[in-house]
Design an enzyme around this catalytic site. Sequence first.
Site, PDB file in Angstrom:
ATOM      1  N   CYS A 105       0.849  -1.180   0.000  1.00 39.09           N
ATOM      2  CA  CYS A 105       0.000   0.000   0.000  1.00 39.09           C
ATOM      3  C   CYS A 105       0.889   1.237   0.000  1.00 39.09           C
ATOM      4  CB  CYS A 105      -0.872  -0.022   1.256  1.00 39.09           C
ATOM      5  SG  CYS A 105      -1.884   1.441   1.446  1.00 39.09           S
TER       6      CYS A 105
ATOM      7  N   CYS B 279      -0.760   3.551  -6.614  1.00 39.84           N
ATOM      8  CA  CYS B 279      -1.695   2.950  -5.661  1.00 39.84           C
ATOM      9  C   CYS B 279      -1.854   1.514  -6.128  1.00 39.84           C
ATOM     10  CB  CYS B 279      -3.037   3.672  -5.697  1.00 39.84           C
ATOM     11  SG  CYS B 279      -4.334   2.819  -4.760  1.00 39.84           S
TER      12      CYS B 279
HETATM   13  N1  DGL Z   1      -3.997   0.422  -2.085  1.00 38.50           N
HETATM   14  C1  DGL Z   1      -3.633   1.575  -1.350  1.00 38.50           C
HETATM   15  C2  DGL Z   1      -2.412   2.264  -1.936  1.00 38.50           C
HETATM   16  O1  DGL Z   1      -1.585   1.645  -2.585  1.00 38.50           O
HETATM   17  C3  DGL Z   1      -4.661   2.586  -0.927  1.00 38.50           C
HETATM   18  C4  DGL Z   1      -6.118   2.441  -1.034  1.00 38.50           C
HETATM   19  C5  DGL Z   1      -6.906   3.211   0.038  1.00 38.50           C
HETATM   20  O2  DGL Z   1      -7.067   4.424  -0.096  1.00 38.50           O
HETATM   21  O3  DGL Z   1      -7.283   2.574   1.004  1.00 38.50           O
HETATM   22  O4  DGL Z   1      -2.218   3.431  -1.760  1.00 38.50           O
END
Ligand code: DGL
Length: 276
Positions: free
Chosen positions: A75, A189
């Site tokens: 993330c 993301c």
């Molecule tokens: N998958 C997450 C990232 O790489 C974020 C998603 C969210 O906002 O929860 O930033």
Amino acid sequence: MSISPHILVFDSGVGALSIIGEIRRAIPTSIITYASDNGFFPYGTKTEEELIARVDLVLRALVAESHPDIIVVACNTASTVALPSVRANFSIPIVGVVPAIKPAAQLSSSKVIALLGTPGTVRRPYTHQLIRDFAADCEVVMVGSRELVELAERKLRGKTVDPLAVREALTPLLQSPAYERVDTVVLACTHFPLIRPELAQALERPLHWVDSGEAIARRVIHLLQQSPLPERQRPNEHRSVFTLDCAEVEALKPQLADHLPGPINFARLADRQAEI
Ligand code: DGL
């Protein structure tokens, strides 16, 4: 790799699945515990303090019950703020996922790059520093979108992704005076590789697409090769763990059966901080 490393891959939601795909391609023997903090989703709109506390709470619970060999914080939103505290709090190797700005800058001929992330990631000093360090010769158009994260979540639950909603989310990019010169898009993301076809359709012209997945898989291999894995009991099947039991988990089951077949559990977080 002859032994089957047990890898904990953590995200707020389905974004981890894009990273898990790359890790399993690179290390077919790996056993994955996929952990989704769906109880605190989305991360992209939370404050830095909230995220640091939450990631610590969730990882403590997960590490105590599953004893992974390595943790991947899959993330960008969490990694760009919580990696120092995660590294200080756990003694096992940690891999974070941060925006792939360096390879994008190297790939771009026009030196105009789009960076798609969450609102949190595009605000982070860490992201701005990456740009100064590795893309000082580039113009970077940043778009922080919560909607694109939601659309990826919906897609993995079998819902159709409305092309108009994708274009709408990309409006700040499409309306940027630099847009015509953009030749490279960073998917900053982990949710976004899951909707790359829809993003490509909305932007309507050939572009380089860069995400962090393959580099993360290579980094995991590198760290696992640094020291022999300790002798201990390891799980022999993949598993998905959620922090909240709700209907959305049910809706994800068909995709999980494809991406990561195995049992589904729910994490028990420490009561003391459970209301975070
Ligand atoms: N998958 C997450 C990232 O790489 C974020 C998603 C969210 O906002 O929860 O930033």
